[in-house]
Design a protein around this motif. Structure first.
Motif, PDB file in Angstrom:
ATOM      1  N   LEU A  51       0.820  -1.205   0.000  1.00  0.00           N
ATOM      2  CA  LEU A  51       0.000   0.000   0.000  1.00  0.00           C
ATOM      3  C   LEU A  51       0.858   1.261   0.000  1.00  0.00           C
ATOM      4  O   LEU A  51       0.500   2.272  -0.632  1.00  0.00           O
ATOM      5  CB  LEU A  51      -0.941   0.010   1.209  1.00  0.00           C
ATOM      6  CG  LEU A  51      -2.094  -1.004   1.175  1.00  0.00           C
ATOM      7  CD1 LEU A  51      -2.900  -0.925   2.468  1.00  0.00           C
ATOM      8  CD2 LEU A  51      -3.007  -0.773  -0.027  1.00  0.00           C
ATOM      9  N   VAL A  52       1.987   1.220   0.683  1.00  0.00           N
ATOM     10  CA  VAL A  52       2.915   2.360   0.660  1.00  0.00           C
ATOM     11  C   VAL A  52       3.444   2.579  -0.750  1.00  0.00           C
ATOM     12  O   VAL A  52       3.540   3.719  -1.237  1.00  0.00           O
ATOM     13  CB  VAL A  52       4.070   2.149   1.665  1.00  0.00           C
ATOM     14  CG1 VAL A  52       5.167   3.185   1.455  1.00  0.00           C
ATOM     15  CG2 VAL A  52       3.556   2.204   3.098  1.00  0.00           C
ATOM     16  N   TYR A  68       0.741   4.121  -2.742  1.00  0.00           N
ATOM     17  CA  TYR A  68       0.575   5.487  -2.264  1.00  0.00           C
ATOM     18  C   TYR A  68       1.576   6.419  -2.948  1.00  0.00           C
ATOM     19  O   TYR A  68       1.238   7.542  -3.346  1.00  0.00           O
ATOM     20  CB  TYR A  68       0.773   5.519  -0.751  1.00  0.00           C
ATOM     21  CG  TYR A  68       0.235   6.744  -0.040  1.00  0.00           C
ATOM     22  CD1 TYR A  68      -1.036   6.736   0.516  1.00  0.00           C
ATOM     23  CD2 TYR A  68       0.999   7.905   0.089  1.00  0.00           C
ATOM     24  CE1 TYR A  68      -1.534   7.846   1.180  1.00  0.00           C
ATOM     25  CE2 TYR A  68       0.513   9.016   0.747  1.00  0.00           C
ATOM     26  CZ  TYR A  68      -0.756   8.985   1.295  1.00  0.00           C
ATOM     27  OH  TYR A  68      -1.248  10.088   1.944  1.00  0.00           O
ATOM     28  N   TYR A  69       2.813   5.938  -3.101  1.00  0.00           N
ATOM     29  CA  TYR A  69       3.856   6.748  -3.729  1.00  0.00           C
ATOM     30  C   TYR A  69       3.660   6.837  -5.244  1.00  0.00           C
ATOM     31  O   TYR A  69       3.882   7.891  -5.844  1.00  0.00           O
ATOM     32  CB  TYR A  69       5.236   6.166  -3.425  1.00  0.00           C
ATOM     33  CG  TYR A  69       5.848   6.688  -2.148  1.00  0.00           C
ATOM     34  CD1 TYR A  69       6.822   7.668  -2.163  1.00  0.00           C
ATOM     35  CD2 TYR A  69       5.454   6.196  -0.911  1.00  0.00           C
ATOM     36  CE1 TYR A  69       7.394   8.151  -0.994  1.00  0.00           C
ATOM     37  CE2 TYR A  69       6.010   6.663   0.271  1.00  0.00           C
ATOM     38  CZ  TYR A  69       6.976   7.641   0.218  1.00  0.00           C
ATOM     39  OH  TYR A  69       7.534   8.120   1.380  1.00  0.00           O
ATOM     40  N   ASP A  76      -0.672   9.433  -7.093  1.00  0.00           N
ATOM     41  CA  ASP A  76      -0.997  10.555  -6.218  1.00  0.00           C
ATOM     42  C   ASP A  76      -2.462  10.963  -6.296  1.00  0.00           C
ATOM     43  O   ASP A  76      -2.836  12.032  -5.825  1.00  0.00           O
ATOM     44  CB  ASP A  76      -0.113  11.764  -6.547  1.00  0.00           C
ATOM     45  CG  ASP A  76      -0.333  12.281  -7.961  1.00  0.00           C
ATOM     46  OD1 ASP A  76      -1.115  11.658  -8.705  1.00  0.00           O
ATOM     47  OD2 ASP A  76       0.281  13.305  -8.324  1.00  0.00           O
ATOM     48  N   SER A  78      -7.638   7.827  -3.924  1.00  0.00           N
ATOM     49  CA  SER A  78      -6.911   6.574  -3.743  1.00  0.00           C
ATOM     50  C   SER A  78      -6.105   6.626  -2.454  1.00  0.00           C
ATOM     51  O   SER A  78      -6.101   5.685  -1.647  1.00  0.00           O
ATOM     52  CB  SER A  78      -5.984   6.331  -4.939  1.00  0.00           C
ATOM     53  OG  SER A  78      -5.100   5.262  -4.676  1.00  0.00           O
ATOM     54  N   ARG A  79      -5.453   7.767  -2.234  1.00  0.00           N
ATOM     55  CA  ARG A  79      -4.645   7.917  -1.024  1.00  0.00           C
ATOM     56  C   ARG A  79      -5.519   7.918   0.235  1.00  0.00           C
ATOM     57  O   ARG A  79      -5.141   7.352   1.263  1.00  0.00           O
ATOM     58  CB  ARG A  79      -3.821   9.199  -1.112  1.00  0.00           C
ATOM     59  CG  ARG A  79      -2.649   9.084  -2.093  1.00  0.00           C
ATOM     60  CD  ARG A  79      -1.728  10.267  -2.036  1.00  0.00           C
ATOM     61  NE  ARG A  79      -0.474   9.992  -2.726  1.00  0.00           N
ATOM     62  CZ  ARG A  79       0.556  10.825  -2.793  1.00  0.00           C
ATOM     63  NH1 ARG A  79       0.479  12.016  -2.206  1.00  0.00           N
ATOM     64  NH2 ARG A  79       1.656  10.489  -3.426  1.00  0.00           N
ATOM     65  N   ILE A  92      -6.388   4.405   1.074  1.00  0.00           N
ATOM     66  CA  ILE A  92      -5.221   3.701   1.635  1.00  0.00           C
ATOM     67  C   ILE A  92      -5.025   4.126   3.095  1.00  0.00           C
ATOM     68  O   ILE A  92      -4.725   3.294   3.966  1.00  0.00           O
ATOM     69  CB  ILE A  92      -3.963   3.988   0.792  1.00  0.00           C
ATOM     70  CG1 ILE A  92      -4.100   3.315  -0.581  1.00  0.00           C
ATOM     71  CG2 ILE A  92      -2.708   3.495   1.505  1.00  0.00           C
ATOM     72  CD1 ILE A  92      -2.999   3.658  -1.553  1.00  0.00           C
ATOM     73  N   ILE A  93      -5.193   5.406   3.372  1.00  0.00           N
ATOM     74  CA  ILE A  93      -5.110   5.887   4.758  1.00  0.00           C
ATOM     75  C   ILE A  93      -6.157   5.190   5.618  1.00  0.00           C
ATOM     76  O   ILE A  93      -5.890   4.796   6.756  1.00  0.00           O
ATOM     77  CB  ILE A  93      -5.290   7.419   4.802  1.00  0.00           C
ATOM     78  CG1 ILE A  93      -4.057   8.113   4.219  1.00  0.00           C
ATOM     79  CG2 ILE A  93      -5.544   7.901   6.231  1.00  0.00           C
ATOM     80  CD1 ILE A  93      -4.215   9.604   4.038  1.00  0.00           C
ATOM     81  N   VAL A 115       4.407   7.108   4.924  1.00  0.00           N
ATOM     82  CA  VAL A 115       3.626   7.907   3.970  1.00  0.00           C
ATOM     83  C   VAL A 115       3.506   9.367   4.402  1.00  0.00           C
ATOM     84  O   VAL A 115       2.937  10.185   3.669  1.00  0.00           O
ATOM     85  CB  VAL A 115       2.210   7.310   3.774  1.00  0.00           C
ATOM     86  CG1 VAL A 115       2.306   5.885   3.267  1.00  0.00           C
ATOM     87  CG2 VAL A 115       1.390   7.374   5.048  1.00  0.00           C
ATOM     88  N   SER A 172       2.607  13.001   1.926  1.00  0.00           N
ATOM     89  CA  SER A 172       1.206  13.409   2.054  1.00  0.00           C
ATOM     90  C   SER A 172       1.098  14.922   2.190  1.00  0.00           C
ATOM     91  O   SER A 172       1.984  15.571   2.756  1.00  0.00           O
ATOM     92  CB  SER A 172       0.561  12.753   3.282  1.00  0.00           C
ATOM     93  OG  SER A 172       0.658  11.352   3.216  1.00  0.00           O
TER      94      SER A 172
END
Length: 845
Positions: free
Chosen positions: A514-515, A518-519, A522, A526-527, A530-531, A549, A553
């Motif tokens: 997931l990290v 996340y990267y 952007d 989606s982020r 994931i959070i 992350v 962020s």
């Protein structure tokens, strides 16, 4: 008056405080002269006519008389108010001065009557010192809030200390006039007491109703010993006061023995020895009084409370040990202890105790203070006198051995004083929290009724558009009930072909994958999903995920991260990481304050609004970052009052609670940015820690535009872009933004360059306005909806390779929206549902 003006200028007394401070300072100045001259007369006359071993008897008489007079003063103040009670006290003391003067002049030659007169004279010295202190601090409590009290109380007292220095310094020069008849100073004491009426009456006229009788609330508690027994905090103050009073009298007794011994050995008059020593003491008091404001504000209440008992414990321990070696050393340490007691008590210890009374209910504050600092202290004086008298009668053989015994008694008493001071400080923290929580509950009913009208789950039922309301409600239901696997599938919607099925993997592998996503992607929603998955991680995995992350962020995503992390109450934390982020957050808050200050002359309402909103967002983030390290419930109470534009007094109580909650070093950074003070004052306090700079309005707007995108939310950047175009009118400078990857900035730059808007942009703005009107987003989310949740046909084909194509699937929660411009739009209702779930958590937080 020049001395008052110099003190006002030297210690930055605020403009609105100058007049009241001057009048209080003058009262303190005149009281200092009166008390000093009366003390010299009473103590000298006592030492001349009463045997050393019977000196504690005077303490017993003083306590009994003091109890009765202070009870009378307390009742009078409660029924008739500050003006009547204080004037009566001044008038009665003036009468006592003149009465004792006549009595000493006529009957001091009669040995038997002189003993009685010595006791009679001395009982009024500490009693009226206490009454005048109660009167002065009562005036201060009505005029100043807790923040002002910490800064100004000791400065007010410095007037008394300054006059005492002058009074004791004058005694040796008046030696020829006195010639052993110290009682000639009594009329001077009465004269200075009468002078107090002048500034007091003027202050009374200026203060209006502040000094009047305060009506007690219905069902108000009766302030007595039963009340103290029930309230742990005020009981703590009472216990500490008892040990503090014992310290005063045991050291004073030892000091009187030493002075009498020195007078016999050297041939100097007792009045001369006392005046020289007390002159040195008052110089110490004066020095500490000028430092006390900074000590109380910078070092805090705990340091101020513990300073005196720790120092006295140290020096009495030295005295006890040295008693086995040298009697001279015992005398030296006793004199040092007396010096420390007088110098530190009045300028630091007493003001710090007075500050603590501010947490009492306003209608009870003066009554509680008079009960403890007045009545209870008189009881403690009687007890101290009895203990000292018993020790003197049992162990008095020679002065040196008696002093050695007293030093041991002091070690025990001062050690207990230190212990109970620490307990009282802990109770103080709880008392402030309870006080603020009670205030919060008193307004909770009305705020809850307002909150119900704006809660997200209700808002999504208000839309008259059936399709939109139905789809949002459906999406919200999916987000709210998403399991681990469901949440992974939701993340997959926004990542499609790039996504591998990881729902069956161990938490550590899921977190790492997931990290990576996340990267690599952007896309804002989606982020956020994931959070949201953070809720399924535990311990070190959750902490590592948050840290990994964090830097990539933006400020809104960071807020969602830390809110969710705190909600799970993880025991596995890294205090160093969170405190470093707090420092960074404070840096951003002071940068925002500088931006608000620098752009004020632009009078751009939108920019000012967004800067203030951004600051509020950062303050919210700051308190969430503190919660993993400190007690969350305490921080929530503090946050609620600091961010509420209510009474300034309550905000200052919240800051006081923050001061005693945070560790040294961190609170020196955080408190100044939250205090209701000017930007210049904040800059002065923080410029040694942070790089704080000022720019011209145009340069500051550019600074906002060039700021790291993770540190400035999109709404603020859009407002800065509009402000820049308005003040600069430079279209060439906007070209860089016309090719920007963020649509809202690109379209706004195109609008300024071309002077016209596109139909697609107008349609998106229209829909965005509808959404904001119906759903009242509490955070700056609208630009994210504009950029990541509302799409035109052209946008769907070309943006980032085609949103639907990139996802690889047909997005179930897309709906078609018609606008007045007839441009068809697609709205991602899942994005609104994600924001709804986050807003719900924020409101429950």
């Amino acid at each position: 008056m020049n001395i008052v003006k110099r003190i006002v200028g030297l210690f930055s007394v605020m403009d609105e405080e100058v007049i009241s401070f001057r009048l209080l300072f003058l009262q303190s100045l005149f009281i200092g002269f009166a008390n000093s001259y009366y003390y010299v007369v009473s103590s000298t006359f006592l030492l001349k006519h009463v045997a050393v071993k019977f000196l504690p008897t005077s303490y017993i008489f003083t306590g009994i008389c003091g109890f009765l007079l202070i009870q009378l003063y307390k009742d009078l103040q409660k029924k008739r108010g500050i003006p009547v009670s204080f004037r009566m006290a001044l008038s009665f003391f003036t009468f006592i001065c003149l009465f004792n003067f006549v009595a000493m002049m006529q009957f001091s030659g009669n040995k038997e009557f002189a003993v009685f007169l010595a006791y009679f004279t001395v009982i009024f010295a500490p009693t009226f010192t206490a009454i005048f202190a109660l009167g002065l601090f009562a005036q201060c409590s009505r005029l100043y809030n807790i923040g002002q009290s910490k800064r100004l109380l000791a400065l007010v007292v410095s007037g008394e200390i300054l006059s005492s220095v002058l009074a004791f310094m004058s005694i040796p020069f008046l030696r020829e006039l006195i010639k052993g008849h110290e009682y000639v100073l009594l009329p001077a004491a009465g004269f200075f007491t009468l002078l107090v009426f002048i500034p007091f009456n003027k202050l009374r006229r200026l203060s209006g109703e502040k000094f009047s009788v305060m009506t007690a609330a219905k069902g108000a508690r009766k302030i007595n010993f039963y009340f103290l027994r029930k309230d742990k905090f005020f009981l703590g103050i009472a216990v500490v006061s008892v040990f503090s009073v014992f310290a005063i009298y045991v050291i004073d007794y030892a000091y009187l023995i030493s002075v009498r011994s020195m007078s016999v050995k050297t041939g100097f008059e007792i009045a001369q020895i006392a005046s020289v020593f007390l002159f040195v003491v008052k110089l110490g008091e004066l020095s500490f009084s000028f430092l006390s404001g900074k000590i109380l504000s910078n070092k805090g209440v705990k340091f101020s409370l513990m300073l005196l008992p720790v120092i006295l414990l140290l020096f009495t321990s030295f005295a006890f040990v040295s008693g086995f070696i040298s009697t001279i050393a015992v005398l030296v340490f006793i004199f040092i202890a007396k010096l420390a007691d007088r110098a530190i008590r009045k300028s630091i210890t007493t003001p710090s105790i007075k500050v603590m009374y501010q947490v009492a209910e306003p209608h009870e504050r003066l009554d509680i203070e008079a009960s403890i600092d007045g009545l209870l202290n008189q009881v403690a004086i009687v007890i101290s006198g009895i203990i000292l008298l018993v020790i003197s009668l049992l162990f008095f053989k020679e002065m040196d051995s008696l002093l050695h015994i007293f030093s041991f008694v002091c070690i025990v008493a001062f050690a207990m004083w230190c212990f109970f001071s620490l307990k009282m400080y802990d109770s103080y923290r709880v008392k402030i929290k309870d006080f603020l929580s009670k205030l919060k509950l008193s307004v909770k009913g009305s705020s809850e009724s307002n909150a119900r009208a704006t809660r997200p789950e209700n808002l999504f039922q208000q839309d008259s558009d059936g399709q939109l309301a139905e789809k949002v409600k459906e999406a919200q239901h999916v987000v709210a009930r998403a399991s681990r696997k469901d949440l992974i599938n939701l993340v997959k919607i926004y990542n499609g072909k790039q996504f591998l099925d990881i729902s069956s993997e161990a938490d550590e592998k899921v977190a790492k994958r997931l990290v990576q996503i996340y990267y690599s992607n952007d896309f804002y929603f989606s982020r956020l999903l994931i959070i949201k998955y953070l809720q399924y991680f535990q311990g070190q995995t959750a902490l590592t995920f948050l840290i990994d992350v964090w830097d990539v962020s933006d400020v809104t995503a960071r807020l969602e991260l830390i809110i969710l992390f705190n909600e799970l109450r993880h025991k596995q934390i890294d205090p160093g990481f969170f405190e470093r982020q707090c420092e960074d957050c404070v840096n951003e808050i002071i940068w925002t304050d500088a931006a608000i200050y620098d752009t004020a002359d632009l009078r751009d309402e939108n920019l000012e609004k967004e800067l203030n909103n951004h600051r509020s967002l950062l303050v919210y983030l700051l308190f969430e970052l503190l919660k993993p390290v400190y007690e969350p419930s305490v921080l929530q109470v503090i946050f609620d009052f600091i961010t509420n534009a209510g009474e300034i007094e309550n905000q200052l109580f919240a800051l006081e609670l923050l001061d005693i909650t945070l560790r040294p070093g961190l609170k020196e950074m955080i408190k100044p940015v939250l205090e209701p003070i000017s930007f210049d004052d904040k800059k002065h306090k923080l410029e040694k820690i942070f790089h704080i700079y000022n720019l011209s309005p145009k340069e500051r707007v550019v600074d906002i535009l060039m700021k790291d995108y993770n540190l400035v939310n999109l709404k603020l950047r859009e407002a800065a872009l509009a402000a820049y175009y308005r003040i600069a009118q430079e279209k060439d400078a906007l070209v860089a933004f016309s090719t920007h990857s963020i649509d809202s900035l690109k379209l706004k730059a195109d609008e300024f360059i071309s002077g016209a808007t596109t139909p697609g942009s107008d349609a998106k703005k229209e829909l965005l306005a509808r959404l904001d009107d119906k759903y009242s987003f509490t955070r700056p989310y609208l630009p994210y909806l504009f950029n990541y949740a509302i799409f035109t046909p052209k946008h769907l084909r070309s943006h980032s390779g085609g949103y639907l194509n990139r996802a690889g699937i047909d997005h179930t929660f897309f709906i078609d929206i018609e606008t007045s411009s007839k441009v068809p739009l697609k709205l991602d209702t899942m994005a609104i549902a994600i924001l709804a779930s986050l807003m719900q958590k924020q409101q429950n937080n």
